[in-house]
Motif scaffolding. Structure first.
Motif, PDB file in Angstrom:
ATOM      1  N   GLY A   1     -20.346  16.560  11.920  1.00  0.00           N
ATOM      2  CA  GLY A   1     -20.111  17.079  10.585  1.00  0.00           C
ATOM      3  C   GLY A   1     -19.839  18.563  10.532  1.00  0.00           C
ATOM      4  N   LEU A   2     -19.601  19.177  11.683  1.00  0.00           N
ATOM      5  CA  LEU A   2     -19.339  20.616  11.739  1.00  0.00           C
ATOM      6  C   LEU A   2     -17.972  20.896  12.350  1.00  0.00           C
ATOM      7  N   ILE A   3     -17.248  21.820  11.753  1.00  0.00           N
ATOM      8  CA  ILE A   3     -16.024  22.386  12.331  1.00  0.00           C
ATOM      9  C   ILE A   3     -16.403  23.723  12.962  1.00  0.00           C
ATOM     10  N   ALA A   4     -15.834  24.021  14.123  1.00  0.00           N
ATOM     11  CA  ALA A   4     -16.146  25.264  14.822  1.00  0.00           C
ATOM     12  C   ALA A   4     -14.898  26.121  14.995  1.00  0.00           C
ATOM     13  N   LEU A   5     -15.046  27.411  14.753  1.00  0.00           N
ATOM     14  CA  LEU A   5     -14.054  28.414  15.130  1.00  0.00           C
ATOM     15  C   LEU A   5     -14.623  29.197  16.300  1.00  0.00           C
ATOM     16  N   THR A   6     -13.768  29.591  17.237  1.00  0.00           N
ATOM     17  CA  THR A   6     -14.243  30.184  18.485  1.00  0.00           C
ATOM     18  C   THR A   6     -14.808  31.590  18.340  1.00  0.00           C
ATOM     19  N   GLY A   7     -14.746  32.176  17.146  1.00  0.00           N
ATOM     20  CA  GLY A   7     -15.433  33.443  16.929  1.00  0.00           C
ATOM     21  C   GLY A   7     -14.578  34.682  17.066  1.00  0.00           C
ATOM     22  N   GLY A   8     -13.273  34.522  17.278  1.00  0.00           N
ATOM     23  CA  GLY A   8     -12.399  35.692  17.400  1.00  0.00           C
ATOM     24  C   GLY A   8     -12.865  36.638  18.497  1.00  0.00           C
ATOM     25  N   GLY A   9     -12.799  37.931  18.230  1.00  0.00           N
ATOM     26  CA  GLY A   9     -13.187  38.924  19.237  1.00  0.00           C
ATOM     27  C   GLY A   9     -14.661  38.948  19.559  1.00  0.00           C
ATOM     28  N   GLU A  10     -15.492  38.254  18.764  1.00  0.00           N
ATOM     29  CA  GLU A  10     -16.925  38.188  19.043  1.00  0.00           C
ATOM     30  C   GLU A  10     -17.314  36.888  19.742  1.00  0.00           C
ATOM     31  N   GLY A  11     -16.349  36.010  19.941  1.00  0.00           N
ATOM     32  CA  GLY A  11     -16.633  34.733  20.573  1.00  0.00           C
ATOM     33  C   GLY A  11     -16.573  34.806  22.085  1.00  0.00           C
ATOM     34  N   ALA A  12     -17.162  33.821  22.744  1.00  0.00           N
ATOM     35  CA  ALA A  12     -17.239  33.813  24.201  1.00  0.00           C
ATOM     36  C   ALA A  12     -15.853  33.791  24.848  1.00  0.00           C
ATOM     37  N   LEU A  13     -14.930  32.975  24.306  1.00  0.00           N
ATOM     38  CA  LEU A  13     -13.621  32.852  24.952  1.00  0.00           C
ATOM     39  C   LEU A  13     -12.887  34.187  24.981  1.00  0.00           C
TER      40      LEU A  13
ATOM     41  N   PHE B   1     -17.243  19.582  19.907  1.00  0.00           N
ATOM     42  CA  PHE B   1     -16.542  19.515  18.624  1.00  0.00           C
ATOM     43  C   PHE B   1     -15.198  18.795  18.793  1.00  0.00           C
ATOM     44  N   PRO B   2     -15.215  17.515  19.157  1.00  0.00           N
ATOM     45  CA  PRO B   2     -13.945  16.800  19.374  1.00  0.00           C
ATOM     46  C   PRO B   2     -13.126  16.716  18.096  1.00  0.00           C
ATOM     47  N   GLY B   3     -11.897  17.233  18.153  1.00  0.00           N
ATOM     48  CA  GLY B   3     -11.034  17.221  16.975  1.00  0.00           C
ATOM     49  C   GLY B   3     -11.474  18.184  15.891  1.00  0.00           C
ATOM     50  N   ARG B   4     -12.466  19.010  16.183  1.00  0.00           N
ATOM     51  CA  ARG B   4     -13.021  19.914  15.159  1.00  0.00           C
ATOM     52  C   ARG B   4     -13.169  21.349  15.681  1.00  0.00           C
ATOM     53  N   LEU B   5     -12.424  21.681  16.730  1.00  0.00           N
ATOM     54  CA  LEU B   5     -12.485  23.026  17.316  1.00  0.00           C
ATOM     55  C   LEU B   5     -11.169  23.751  17.064  1.00  0.00           C
ATOM     56  N   TYR B   6     -11.258  24.964  16.532  1.00  0.00           N
ATOM     57  CA  TYR B   6     -10.088  25.792  16.252  1.00  0.00           C
ATOM     58  C   TYR B   6     -10.201  27.103  17.034  1.00  0.00           C
TER      59      TYR B   6
ATOM     60  N   ALA C   1      -3.672  35.135  25.876  1.00  0.00           N
ATOM     61  CA  ALA C   1      -4.308  34.064  26.649  1.00  0.00           C
ATOM     62  C   ALA C   1      -4.933  33.014  25.739  1.00  0.00           C
ATOM     63  N   LEU C   2      -5.467  33.428  24.590  1.00  0.00           N
ATOM     64  CA  LEU C   2      -6.039  32.457  23.654  1.00  0.00           C
ATOM     65  C   LEU C   2      -4.962  31.533  23.094  1.00  0.00           C
ATOM     66  N   ILE C   3      -3.808  32.097  22.788  1.00  0.00           N
ATOM     67  CA  ILE C   3      -2.707  31.266  22.287  1.00  0.00           C
ATOM     68  C   ILE C   3      -2.259  30.279  23.365  1.00  0.00           C
ATOM     69  N   GLU C   4      -2.128  30.763  24.604  1.00  0.00           N
ATOM     70  CA  GLU C   4      -1.753  29.873  25.701  1.00  0.00           C
ATOM     71  C   GLU C   4      -2.794  28.775  25.887  1.00  0.00           C
ATOM     72  N   LEU C   5      -4.077  29.142  25.824  1.00  0.00           N
ATOM     73  CA  LEU C   5      -5.154  28.157  25.974  1.00  0.00           C
ATOM     74  C   LEU C   5      -5.066  27.098  24.870  1.00  0.00           C
ATOM     75  N   ALA C   6      -4.826  27.546  23.634  1.00  0.00           N
ATOM     76  CA  ALA C   6      -4.744  26.604  22.514  1.00  0.00           C
ATOM     77  C   ALA C   6      -3.591  25.637  22.696  1.00  0.00           C
TER      78      ALA C   6
ATOM     79  N   LEU D   1      -5.161  22.544  20.996  1.00  0.00           N
ATOM     80  CA  LEU D   1      -6.116  22.981  19.984  1.00  0.00           C
ATOM     81  C   LEU D   1      -5.392  23.764  18.898  1.00  0.00           C
ATOM     82  N   PRO D   2      -5.756  23.583  17.638  1.00  0.00           N
ATOM     83  CA  PRO D   2      -5.102  24.326  16.558  1.00  0.00           C
ATOM     84  C   PRO D   2      -5.551  25.784  16.522  1.00  0.00           C
ATOM     85  N   LEU D   3      -4.633  26.656  16.134  1.00  0.00           N
ATOM     86  CA  LEU D   3      -4.930  28.067  15.917  1.00  0.00           C
ATOM     87  C   LEU D   3      -5.309  28.279  14.454  1.00  0.00           C
ATOM     88  N   VAL D   4      -6.145  29.272  14.196  1.00  0.00           N
ATOM     89  CA  VAL D   4      -6.469  29.618  12.818  1.00  0.00           C
ATOM     90  C   VAL D   4      -6.595  31.132  12.705  1.00  0.00           C
TER      91      VAL D   4
END
Length: 315
Positions: A131-143, A164-169, A186-191, A196-199
């Protein structure tokens, strides 16, 4: 050009103490003025703004999105060393997701040594992501941080996808931050490589660009520092609640990242349930207990006074 509206997904209210500078009700009013169909408050490790923000949004005709920015200890840090805290933005899609948000926020404050910043262990996410959607945290996220530091990030990306299958951006922000700039390609290439969708986000801590200097002073207070000190965290002049046209222009080369803000809003059509405060009961009859304790306290205070003075107090 896409007709999908932009939705701000990363706003700090004043409940992100000494960082956010917008009162929850004011966020709803500002979202209404800017014609946002929805907005999300993502306070750090907190859901304190949920009720006033939701009520104000509903009154203003803006969809409230219930979310938090959760501190997560990076896996793989050696035992005995201080944890590296990355940030993950989480959004409730339904009541199960809201319950999981509540559990994770509570764990962040209760499940760690007091001298450490509030956070959860990475494995605490297991079993708490439905029931949760996750965003990778931008510049503060691990990736983004790992990429900017020249370290591999595939293992964490794998774990986030599994959680987060189908729920990771994959979250992109463009505020001139060196981590965001170093990691974006690199994040765009990874997505794209992982499907994975970009946001697009523009993390906002204050409502209007003119408040930048005041917000910088607020950060000085938080750090017990001074305005003219260079060795401190400074306020970003981009960290305000920008109109949709400004953010769309920033991401003109990635319109799908703007469109996906609307997709997330549509996937999170959930309002937090209203409940009476859940307070512990003090004995079988709280009124009688309060009366007995008050009388006992009175007798203790009157013990040294003459008997003729006591009657008036007892009456």
């Amino acid at each position: 050009m896409s007709s999908a509206p932009y939705v701000p997904l990363r706003i700090f209210s004043c409940y992100t103490m000494l960082e956010g500078a917008i009162e929850p009700k004011a966020i709803a009013a500002h979202a209404k003025r800017l014609d946002f169909p929805a907005a999300a408050v993502t306070d750090r490790n907190g859901l304190y703004a949920v009720m006033p923000f939701s009520d104000a949004c509903i009154e203003a005709g803006v969809q409230p999105i219930i979310a938090t920015l959760l501190g997560v200890a990076r896996p793989g840090i050696a035992e005995g060393r201080a944890p590296v805290i990355d940030w993950l933005a989480l959004y409730a899609q339904d009541e199960t997701g809201y319950s999981n948000l509540c559990a994770l926020v509570s764990e962040a404050h209760l499940g760690r040594p007091l001298e450490e910043e509030a956070h959860v262990r990475f494995d605490a996410l297991e079993g708490r992501t439905e029931g949760l959607i996750a965003l990778t945290g931008g510049g503060e996220g691990a990736l983004a941080r790992l990429i900017a530091e020249g370290q591999p990030c595939a293992e964490i990306a794998d774990r986030l996808e599994a959680l987060f299958p189908g729920r990771l951006y994959v979250e992109l922000s463009r505020r001139g931050d060196w981590i965001e700039q170093a990691a974006e390609g690199a994040l765009i290439e990874l997505a794209y490589a992982r499907g994975l969708p970009l946001v697009a986000t523009n993390p906002a801590a204050y409502a209007d660009a003119s408040f930048h200097r005041a917000h910088d002073a607020l950060l000085c207070i938080a750090q017990s520092s001074q305005i003219d000190c260079d060795d401190r965290d400074k306020s970003s002049p981009e960290a305000w609640l920008k109109p949709a046209a400004d953010v769309r222009a920033l991401f003109a080369d990635l319109p799908e990242a703007i469109d996906n803000t609307s997709v997330i809003a549509q996937r999170c059509a959930f309002a937090a349930p209203r409940r009476k405060p859940i307070l512990p009961r003090l004995g079988a009859n709280e009124d009688e207990q309060l009366r007995a304790d008050a009388l006992a306290g009175l007798e203790a205070r009157l013990a040294a006074r003459p008997e003729e003075d006591k009657a008036a107090y007892r009456e």
